[in-house]
Design an enzyme around this catalytic site. Sequence first.
Site, PDB file in Angstrom:
ATOM      1  N   ALA A  23       0.828  -1.203   0.000  1.00  0.00           N
ATOM      2  CA  ALA A  23       0.000   0.000   0.000  1.00  0.00           C
ATOM      3  C   ALA A  23       0.862   1.253   0.000  1.00  0.00           C
ATOM      4  CB  ALA A  23      -0.917   0.001   1.229  1.00  0.00           C
ATOM      5  N   CYS A  24       0.466   2.237  -0.807  1.00  0.00           N
ATOM      6  CA  CYS A  24       1.274   3.447  -0.984  1.00  0.00           C
ATOM      7  C   CYS A  24       1.511   4.199   0.315  1.00  0.00           C
ATOM      8  CB  CYS A  24       0.618   4.387  -1.995  1.00  0.00           C
ATOM      9  SG  CYS A  24       1.449   5.974  -2.184  1.00  0.00           S
ATOM     10  N   PHE A  25       0.458   4.411   1.107  1.00  0.00           N
ATOM     11  CA  PHE A  25       0.611   5.226   2.315  1.00  0.00           C
ATOM     12  C   PHE A  25       1.402   4.492   3.395  1.00  0.00           C
ATOM     13  CE2 PHE A  25      -2.235   7.884   0.150  1.00  0.00           C
ATOM     14  CZ  PHE A  25      -2.272   9.115   0.784  1.00  0.00           C
TER      15      PHE A  25
END
Length: 279
Positions: free
Chosen positions: A146-148
């Site tokens: 996941a990016c965050f």
Amino acid sequence: MNTWRFIRSGLGSPAYNMAMDEAIAQEHSEGRVPPTLRFYGWNPPTLSIGYFQKAETEVDLAEVERQGIGFVRRPTGGRAVLHDQELTYSIIVAENYPGMPQGVTEAYRVLSEGLLRGFRRLDLNAEMIQLVEEEKRQADMVSSAACFDAPSWYELVVEGRKVAGSAQMRQKGVVLQHGSILLELDAAQLFGLLRFPSDAVKQRLEKSFDSKAIAINPLRRALGLSPVALSEAEDAFRQGIAEAMGIRLVESEPTEREQQIAAQIIADKYATKAWNLRK
């Protein structure tokens, strides 16, 4: 004071959103349009993955389809983002623009200063934190797809939690930086669309993710402030970016040529399995 173009695109399909960013970058590289700030949203809500991610091993594509979620591979790096209740931005500007650093990480710092000011306009005590190489390496080792959850060299944080996810690419002398500014964050839905070695690993990473990332409105509610509407967020970040870059933004629309280029890029790239599912 330099004049840039400001485009408020509204909701767009996954393929259109990525293709229009690319079309603007192409036209700017050829000198036909000025530097551009664009805001947009997603219809349907969409899972985007980074250029280098492996879709079939990192994403549960059957679950994406079952939920009616859109799917697209970005031309930039980074990891998976679930675009739903958010403001998405893109900044397209020449590498040789006055004051633009040549290095990617320093350019990211300059372009993200406006985001920092936007968060502060929304009464959030945002900070930009620079990671040293060892900190970033260690954080990368324990993060998910996941990016965050993935650290950047310069992090925008509020109370130690990441509040924006951005990625950058350079092509034909042009910098394209785009990213997500979350109004709300549904970590459970995001993690339900990703693949993990086991349920135990998924649960551990999701719990860790909750301590690393947060959206604007949960932060404001915790401070006893009212939630922010999308229009308020747009105003705050438009003003923050203009102030940080020392520019005047003039509202506009994509040119007919940009629309034509974007349509061709959609057909050739972002609407194809060859691009989105490439190994």
